[in-house]
Design a protein around this motif. Structure first.
Motif, PDB file in Angstrom:
ATOM      1  N   ASP A   9       0.822  -1.223   0.000  1.00 27.53           N
ATOM      2  CA  ASP A   9       0.000   0.000   0.000  1.00 27.53           C
ATOM      3  C   ASP A   9       0.852   1.268   0.000  1.00 27.53           C
ATOM      4  OD1 ASP A   9      -2.361  -1.281  -0.192  1.00 27.53           O
ATOM      5  OD2 ASP A   9      -3.081  -0.832   1.839  1.00 27.53           O
ATOM      6  N   GLY A  10       2.037   1.189   0.613  1.00 27.56           N
ATOM      7  CA  GLY A  10       2.911   2.372   0.642  1.00 27.56           C
ATOM      8  C   GLY A  10       3.322   2.753  -0.774  1.00 27.56           C
ATOM      9  N   GLU A  11       3.714   1.738  -1.538  1.00 29.24           N
ATOM     10  CA  GLU A  11       4.132   2.009  -2.912  1.00 29.24           C
ATOM     11  C   GLU A  11       2.933   2.507  -3.741  1.00 29.24           C
ATOM     12  OE1 GLU A  11       6.340  -1.321  -4.599  1.00 29.24           O
ATOM     13  OE2 GLU A  11       5.869  -0.447  -6.573  1.00 29.24           O
ATOM     14  N   ALA A  12       1.777   1.901  -3.497  1.00 32.92           N
ATOM     15  CA  ALA A  12       0.573   2.322  -4.242  1.00 32.92           C
ATOM     16  C   ALA A  12       0.219   3.780  -3.912  1.00 32.92           C
ATOM     17  CB  ALA A  12      -0.593   1.401  -3.908  1.00 32.92           C
ATOM     18  N   TRP A  13       0.437   4.178  -2.656  1.00 36.12           N
ATOM     19  CA  TRP A  13       0.160   5.577  -2.264  1.00 36.12           C
ATOM     20  C   TRP A  13       1.129   6.520  -2.986  1.00 36.12           C
ATOM     21  CZ3 TRP A  13      -3.961   7.630  -0.054  1.00 36.12           C
ATOM     22  CH2 TRP A  13      -3.906   8.960   0.363  1.00 36.12           C
ATOM     23  N   HIS A  14       2.407   6.126  -3.019  1.00 40.69           N
ATOM     24  CA  HIS A  14       3.395   6.945  -3.740  1.00 40.69           C
ATOM     25  C   HIS A  14       2.992   7.088  -5.215  1.00 40.69           C
ATOM     26  CE1 HIS A  14       6.503   8.163  -1.009  1.00 40.69           C
ATOM     27  NE2 HIS A  14       6.658   6.942  -0.523  1.00 40.69           N
ATOM     28  N   ARG A  15       2.479   5.988  -5.795  1.00 41.95           N
ATOM     29  CA  ARG A  15       2.081   6.040  -7.222  1.00 41.95           C
ATOM     30  C   ARG A  15       0.964   7.065  -7.435  1.00 41.95           C
ATOM     31  NH1 ARG A  15       2.814   0.613  -7.742  1.00 41.95           N
ATOM     32  NH2 ARG A  15       0.647   0.121  -7.254  1.00 41.95           N
ATOM     33  N   LEU A  16      -0.013   7.042  -6.516  1.00 41.54           N
ATOM     34  CA  LEU A  16      -1.122   7.999  -6.625  1.00 41.54           C
ATOM     35  C   LEU A  16      -0.585   9.439  -6.493  1.00 41.54           C
ATOM     36  CD1 LEU A  16      -4.185   8.496  -6.820  1.00 41.54           C
ATOM     37  CD2 LEU A  16      -4.320   8.209  -4.339  1.00 41.54           C
ATOM     38  N   CYS A  17       0.313   9.642  -5.525  1.00 44.16           N
ATOM     39  CA  CYS A  17       0.888  10.995  -5.333  1.00 44.16           C
ATOM     40  C   CYS A  17       1.662  11.421  -6.584  1.00 44.16           C
ATOM     41  CB  CYS A  17       1.823  11.027  -4.129  1.00 44.16           C
ATOM     42  SG  CYS A  17       0.995  10.777  -2.558  1.00 44.16           S
ATOM     43  N   ASP A  18       2.405  10.489  -7.182  1.00 50.52           N
ATOM     44  CA  ASP A  18       3.191  10.830  -8.383  1.00 50.52           C
ATOM     45  C   ASP A  18       2.268  11.253  -9.524  1.00 50.52           C
ATOM     46  OD1 ASP A  18       5.461  10.243  -7.044  1.00 50.52           O
ATOM     47  OD2 ASP A  18       5.764   8.261  -7.951  1.00 50.52           O
ATOM     48  N   GLN A  19       1.174  10.529  -9.679  1.00 48.27           N
ATOM     49  CA  GLN A  19       0.213  10.907 -10.733  1.00 48.27           C
ATOM     50  C   GLN A  19      -0.316  12.311 -10.464  1.00 48.27           C
ATOM     51  OE1 GLN A  19      -2.450   7.491 -10.398  1.00 48.27           O
ATOM     52  NE2 GLN A  19      -2.010   6.986 -12.532  1.00 48.27           N
ATOM     53  N   TRP A  20      -0.654  12.549  -9.204  1.00 51.15           N
ATOM     54  CA  TRP A  20      -1.195  13.866  -8.832  1.00 51.15           C
ATOM     55  C   TRP A  20      -0.174  14.976  -9.116  1.00 51.15           C
ATOM     56  CZ3 TRP A  20      -5.986  15.281  -8.028  1.00 51.15           C
ATOM     57  CH2 TRP A  20      -6.216  16.573  -7.543  1.00 51.15           C
ATOM     58  N   ASP A  21       1.089  14.700  -8.813  1.00 52.07           N
ATOM     59  CA  ASP A  21       2.129  15.715  -9.062  1.00 52.07           C
ATOM     60  C   ASP A  21       2.116  16.145 -10.524  1.00 52.07           C
ATOM     61  OD1 ASP A  21       2.964  15.614  -6.475  1.00 52.07           O
ATOM     62  OD2 ASP A  21       4.645  14.257  -6.854  1.00 52.07           O
ATOM     63  N   ARG A  22       1.808  15.183 -11.400  1.00 50.43           N
ATOM     64  CA  ARG A  22       1.872  15.507 -12.830  1.00 50.43           C
ATOM     65  C   ARG A  22       0.638  16.274 -13.310  1.00 50.43           C
ATOM     66  NH1 ARG A  22       3.199   9.780 -14.434  1.00 50.43           N
ATOM     67  NH2 ARG A  22       4.554   9.506 -12.646  1.00 50.43           N
ATOM     68  N   ILE A  23      -0.511  15.986 -12.721  1.00 48.40           N
ATOM     69  CA  ILE A  23      -1.746  16.547 -13.311  1.00 48.40           C
ATOM     70  C   ILE A  23      -2.578  17.377 -12.324  1.00 48.40           C
ATOM     71  CG2 ILE A  23      -3.360  14.639 -12.834  1.00 48.40           C
ATOM     72  CD1 ILE A  23      -4.092  14.845 -15.889  1.00 48.40           C
ATOM     73  N   GLY A  24      -2.241  17.296 -11.031  1.00 49.56           N
ATOM     74  CA  GLY A  24      -3.079  17.910  -9.995  1.00 49.56           C
ATOM     75  C   GLY A  24      -3.314  19.405 -10.183  1.00 49.56           C
TER      76      GLY A  24
END
Ligand code: FAD
Length: 550
Positions: free
Chosen positions: A119-134
């Motif tokens: 789940d930690g890695e999955a959370w980082h993935r979500l944050c990374d996506q957000w960094d790009r498009i948020g």
């Protein structure tokens, strides 16, 4: 006697004050009229619960201000200081574990990883996506619909975040979105709890977007609060208006908007004063009190009044404030003290409570949004104590009580106190001894909220439901999806306009920008005076801007 300003803003809520700030910045003479004795709308604080405690009367945490137009106003120059709790958000589970959203994403992810590997890695993935498009997504939400510039920006970045799969994630209901990306309860519960800040049912599209948006804001800008109380944000907004030459009059209720030749030309106050608006009237007023209320039905197209018949309020609210003589006695303390916390046993428990509200039942086990304000800002109460609140939603028109049947939905003192006991019981189960720490308690039911701010009709906190059928081009009703109204020179500047509730100032900014854009059309050829001041009659001779479509 009549006085004249370029713009009259009705209501000194955050949207009204952001609109006024934008207009004074561009050189307009502006008068803000506020019905209550103080500015701020649902952004105020008081010392009524206990003389040594500051309580936020309504709203408390401001991620949307930090991400939106308010941040750009540089209110630090006007006395505002933002402060943060050690952790943004917590969710205590009945088994003693906590879901924690820490401002540092590495800490959030590490805690999730401990509870559920992967789940930690999955959370980082979500944050990374957000960094790009948020940023583009927030820009698109906060600007008028359709959001051309930010829409194109989002399209350009969509491939880098997974294309249509990302779009699907955003459209997935909050109850499901966590299941699709995580295995453990913590990320699922945090996202669903954040979705519960709007009144979209957790199993409906739109809720997932809200949950991810608020979670990612927590992860990027945090959930800041104004040092000293929510009212400090309103005071800073007002001080900036005044510094720009604007005027603000409190305890001055507007009772009518005068329309002449299809154009808003003046407002009338309860005291009988007439104030001329040379260029625009901006209404930080709930739509249902503007159309057919401040603007007479006769001054509106018949179809506007017909459409308003389908305007849907969001649910009512019961808010409880406590002054505690010590910290919340958590049975199992959190690893990092959160400012905001949510109370529900699980995502399903939360969904059930919100579904009951939508089914016009008073929830038996209400889902609570709560705040530990002294934990967040130590100036709120004496050292070692806690200034705390929790609120939850109740139906506008209840048909039954899903609890013990004792609450009738009248929201008189008896209903409010009984329901506050029900809310408090939920906290007591997680923090035995909570009740014994209470120095003072205040319950604000739907009626008390509305008495303190006329926009909070029946305790509705968002100027109308946030459900998809009343968002974007459908807000507040189909055909009126922009700040422009059917009356020329009148702009809807409240949470009833797109993008809805929350302290972001976008509805105010959109209204102010629309007023200026139309004014530029009217003044083409320089026929209007540059600036209209008290006493001088306005000489409107040029073209009028176009009215809205309805
Ligand atoms: C209990 C509660 C908790 C909330 N929590 C949060 C939170 O933590 N974070 C967040 O971002 N948002 C929160 N919100 C939502 C947020 O506060 C609102 O969406 C926001 O304040 C809307 O701003 P506004 O300017 O449109 O209207 P308001 O803030 O409602 O202000 C409208 C103002 O207009 C005045 N007015 C109305 N009619 C007239 C009239 N005829 N004449 C003169 N004045 C008039 C009112 O008195 C009021 O001051 C909360 C709201 C409530 C009620």
């Amino acid at each position: 006697m009549s006085t004249t300003y370029d713009a009259v803003v009705i209501g000194a809520g955050p949207n009204g004050l952001v609109a006024a700030n934008h207009l004074v910045d561009t050189g307009w003479s502006v008068l803000v009229l506020e019905a209550q004795p103080d500015v701020g709308g649902a952004v105020r604080s008081d010392g009524d619960v206990h003389p040594e405690f500051v309580h936020d009367t309504f709203s408390a945490f401001y991620p949307l201000a930090a991400a939106g137009h308010i941040e750009a106003l540089e209110l630090e120059r006007f006395g505002l200081t933002w402060v943060h709790a050690p952790a943004v958000l917590g969710h205590p589970f009945p088994d003693g574990q906590w879901a924690i959203l820490h401002r540092d994403r590495a800490v959030t992810a590490a805690l999730m990883e401990q509870q559920h590997p992967g789940d930690g890695e999955a959370w980082h993935r979500l944050c990374d996506q957000w960094d790009r498009i948020g940023d583009e997504l927030i820009g698109a939400l906060l600007t008028p619909f359709p959001p051309v510039r930010h829409g194109l920006g989002m399209l350009a970045r969509l491939r880098s975040v997974g294309g249509l799969d990302f779009v699907k994630t955003m459209l997935t209901p909050a109850t499901e979105v966590g299941w699709s990306r995580f295995d453990g309860a913590s990320p699922r519960t945090l996202i669903a709890g954040n979705a519960g800040h709007a009144d979209i049912p957790l199993n409906a599209p739109g809720s997932g977007l809200m949950g991810i948006l608020m979670s990612m804001l927590g992860q990027t800008v945090g959930f800041p609060v104004p040092q000293g109380g929510a009212g400090m944000l309103a005071q800073a907004l007002a001080a900036r208006v005044r510094a720009g030459g604007g005027e603000i009059r409190c305890s001055t209720e507007v009772t009518g908007i005068e329309v002449s030749g299809g154009r808003a030309v003046a407002v009338r106050t309860k005291d009988g004063e007439r104030i001329t608006a040379g260029r625009a009237v901006l209404a930080d007023v709930i739509a249902s009190r503007l159309y057919g209320g401040l603007v007479a039905a006769d001054d509106l197209p018949a179809r506007t009044m017909r459409s308003m018949g389908s305007f849907q309020l969001d649910p009512g609210t019961v808010k409880v404030d406590w002054a505690l003589d010590g910290p919340v006695p958590w049975a199992s303390p959190p690893p990092h003290a959160p400012g905001t916390f949510h109370v529900a046993d699980s995502v399903e428990d939360m969904a059930e409570a919100l579904a009951q509200v939508n089914a016009r039942s008073i929830p038996g086990r209400p889902f609570l949004l709560a705040g530990q304000m002294t934990t967040t800002d130590p100036t709120r109460s004496p050292a070692g104590t806690e200034s705390m609140w929790a609120y939850t939603h109740v139906p506008q028109h209840a048909t039954r009580d899903a609890g013990d049947g004792g609450i009738r939905g009248e929201w008189d003192e008896t209903d409010c106190e009984r329901f506050a006991d029900r809310m408090q019981e939920r906290i007591e189960r997680l923090a035995p001894g909570f009740g014994s720490r209470i120095l003072a308690r205040r319950v604000l039911g739907p009626r008390e909220l509305e008495a303190r701010n006329a926009n909070l009709v029946g305790g509705a906190i968002n100027g109308g439901t946030s459900q998809l059928h009343q968002e974007l081009i459908f807000r507040p009703v189909p055909g009126l999806g922009r700040a422009e109204t059917p009356v020329r020179g009148l702009y809807l500047a409240s949470a009833s306009a797109h993008p809805g509730g929350g302290v972001h100032g976008a509805a105010g900014m959109n209204a102010a920008r629309a007023a200026r854009a139309h004014d530029r059309v009217r003044t083409a050829g320089g026929l209007l005076p540059r600036r209209t001041h008290g006493g001088a009659p306005s000489s409107v001779r040029a073209l009028d801007g176009p009215p809205a479509g309805v």
